[in-house]
Design an enzyme around this catalytic site. Structure first.
Site, short mmCIF file in Angstrom:
data_model
loop_
_atom_site.label_atom_id
_atom_site.label_comp_id
_atom_site.label_asym_id
_atom_site.label_seq_id
_atom_site.Cartn_x
_atom_site.Cartn_y
_atom_site.Cartn_z
N GLY A 47 0.82 -1.31 -0.07
CA GLY A 47 0.15 0.04 0.05
C GLY A 47 0.91 1.26 0.03
O GLY A 47 0.25 2.25 -0.63
N ASP A 106 -5.26 1.78 10.75
CA ASP A 106 -6.71 1.63 11.10
C ASP A 106 -6.84 0.85 12.62
O ASP A 106 -6.84 1.75 13.35
CB ASP A 106 -6.93 0.34 9.87
CG ASP A 106 -8.39 -0.22 10.07
OD1 ASP A 106 -9.15 0.75 10.61
OD2 ASP A 106 -8.74 -1.45 9.46
N THR A 107 -6.68 -0.45 12.76
CA THR A 107 -6.92 -0.75 14.37
C THR A 107 -5.25 -0.44 14.93
O THR A 107 -5.55 -0.36 16.20
CB THR A 107 -6.87 -2.32 14.43
OG1 THR A 107 -5.78 -2.86 13.55
CG2 THR A 107 -8.23 -2.74 13.52
N GLY A 108 -4.25 -0.37 14.27
CA GLY A 108 -3.16 0.00 14.65
C GLY A 108 -2.07 -1.17 14.98
O GLY A 108 -1.08 -0.96 15.44
N THR A 110 -0.95 -3.22 12.93
CA THR A 110 0.38 -3.51 12.12
C THR A 110 1.28 -2.52 12.58
O THR A 110 2.55 -2.89 12.73
CB THR A 110 -0.25 -3.10 10.78
OG1 THR A 110 -1.41 -3.88 10.39
CG2 THR A 110 0.98 -3.21 9.44
N LEU A 111 1.06 -1.25 12.68
CA LEU A 111 2.12 -0.32 13.01
C LEU A 111 2.46 -0.92 14.41
O LEU A 111 3.94 -0.64 14.64
CB LEU A 111 1.29 1.16 13.13
CG LEU A 111 2.42 2.12 13.34
CD1 LEU A 111 3.71 2.20 12.07
CD2 LEU A 111 1.92 3.64 13.23
N ASP A 162 -5.43 -0.54 -2.06
CA ASP A 162 -6.31 -1.35 -2.78
C ASP A 162 -7.65 -1.71 -2.00
O ASP A 162 -7.96 -1.78 -0.93
CB ASP A 162 -5.36 -2.50 -3.00
CG ASP A 162 -5.62 -3.59 -1.75
OD1 ASP A 162 -5.09 -3.01 -0.58
OD2 ASP A 162 -5.87 -4.64 -2.02
P1 IMP Z 1 -4.33 -2.05 10.76
O1 IMP Z 1 -3.29 -3.19 11.28
O2 IMP Z 1 -5.75 -2.46 11.22
O3 IMP Z 1 -3.84 -0.51 11.31
O4 IMP Z 1 -4.31 -2.20 9.62
C1 IMP Z 1 -3.58 -1.49 8.59
C2 IMP Z 1 -3.53 -2.08 7.07
O5 IMP Z 1 -4.75 -2.56 6.66
C3 IMP Z 1 -3.26 -1.14 6.04
O6 IMP Z 1 -1.74 -1.19 5.86
C4 IMP Z 1 -3.83 -1.55 4.88
O7 IMP Z 1 -3.18 -2.71 4.19
C5 IMP Z 1 -5.17 -2.21 5.48
N1 IMP Z 1 -6.30 -1.15 5.40
C6 IMP Z 1 -7.15 -0.89 6.40
N2 IMP Z 1 -8.07 0.12 6.13
C7 IMP Z 1 -8.00 0.11 4.53
C8 IMP Z 1 -8.79 0.97 3.34
O8 IMP Z 1 -9.61 1.63 3.97
N3 IMP Z 1 -8.44 0.67 2.39
C9 IMP Z 1 -7.19 -0.06 2.07
N4 IMP Z 1 -6.47 -0.61 3.04
C10 IMP Z 1 -6.74 -0.74 4.18
#
Ligand code: IMP
Length: 188
Positions: A47, A106-108, A110-111, A162
């Site tokens: 992404g 998003d949820t955080g 991954t970071l 995506d």
């Molecule tokens: P987290 O671990 O929930 O913070 O997710 C982060 C990852 O979810 C991002 O790096 C994206 O790959 C994917 N993601 C979350 N929301 C979206 C969205 O609205 N569009 C595309 N990818 C998303």
């Protein structure tokens, strides 16, 4: 002219607004790292590839670029939170100034995983530069050092992001039509 794809409900952030903000972020990063020899930009695939390319080309500080790819389980809820590395960095980060470049938080989870993983490798510093923040969805409190835009809880595509590996090359950030979204895909 802005191409509007039929899967897109509306343009959330247009091309000019993105470019302007990326320019501001690059300026801020360049100022903050002005005293350092080099910054290692770590782009999170897939992404972040367009964001990183634009950001890096505006930087006024010496920098190197590397990438990581992650896979996550449970975007649809089942085993939420399990993140694993499917492609690691080519180089050690010990003693380096690392700037993580992410498309969206998003949820955080991954970071948070990335922060913990890279911190354990003893970089000189570790910060994050994130294009989009869906703050309303946060499950883990993660710091974002440089942020492009906060957005509402909608599925967005374009500018690297995506849906089922589609729409990454749209020049704007668009909201996907509700009928198009089904949440079993896990592509980054
Ligand atoms: P987290 O671990 O929930 O913070 O997710 C982060 C990852 O979810 C991002 O790096 C994206 O790959 C994917 N993601 C979350 N929301 C979206 C969205 O609205 N569009 C595309 N990818 C998303």
């Amino acid at each position: 002219m802005t191409r509007k794809n039929s899967d897109i409900d509306r343009v959330l952030i247009d091309e000019a607004t993105i470019q302007q903000r990326v320019c501001e972020l690059a300026h801020q990063v360049s100022e903050d790292y002005a005293e350092e020899d080099e910054v290692l930009l770590v782009g999170i695939l897939k992404g972040a590839f367009i964001f990183l390319a634009d950001l890096a080309r505006q930087l006024q500080v010496r920098h190197a670029v590397d990438f990581m790819a992650l896979s996550s389980y449970g975007l649809s809820g089942a085993a939420s939170g399990a993140v694993r590395i499917i492609m690691d960095l080519r180089q050690p980060v010990e003693g380096k100034h690392v700037l993580l470049v992410e498309d969206i938080v998003d949820t955080g989870l991954t970071l948070d995983y990335l922060n913990k993983t890279l911190e354990s490798r003893r970089p000189a510093s570790l910060r994050s530069c994130v294009l989009l923040d869906k703050a309303a969805r946060r499950e883990v409190d993660v710091p974002i050092d440089y942020l492009g835009f906060e957005i509402p809880d909608v599925w967005v595509v374009g500018y690297g992001l995506d849906y089922a590996d589609q729409h990454r090359t749209l020049p704007y950030i668009g909201v996907l039509r509700r009928e198009v979204v089904s949440f079993d895909h896990q592509d980054r």
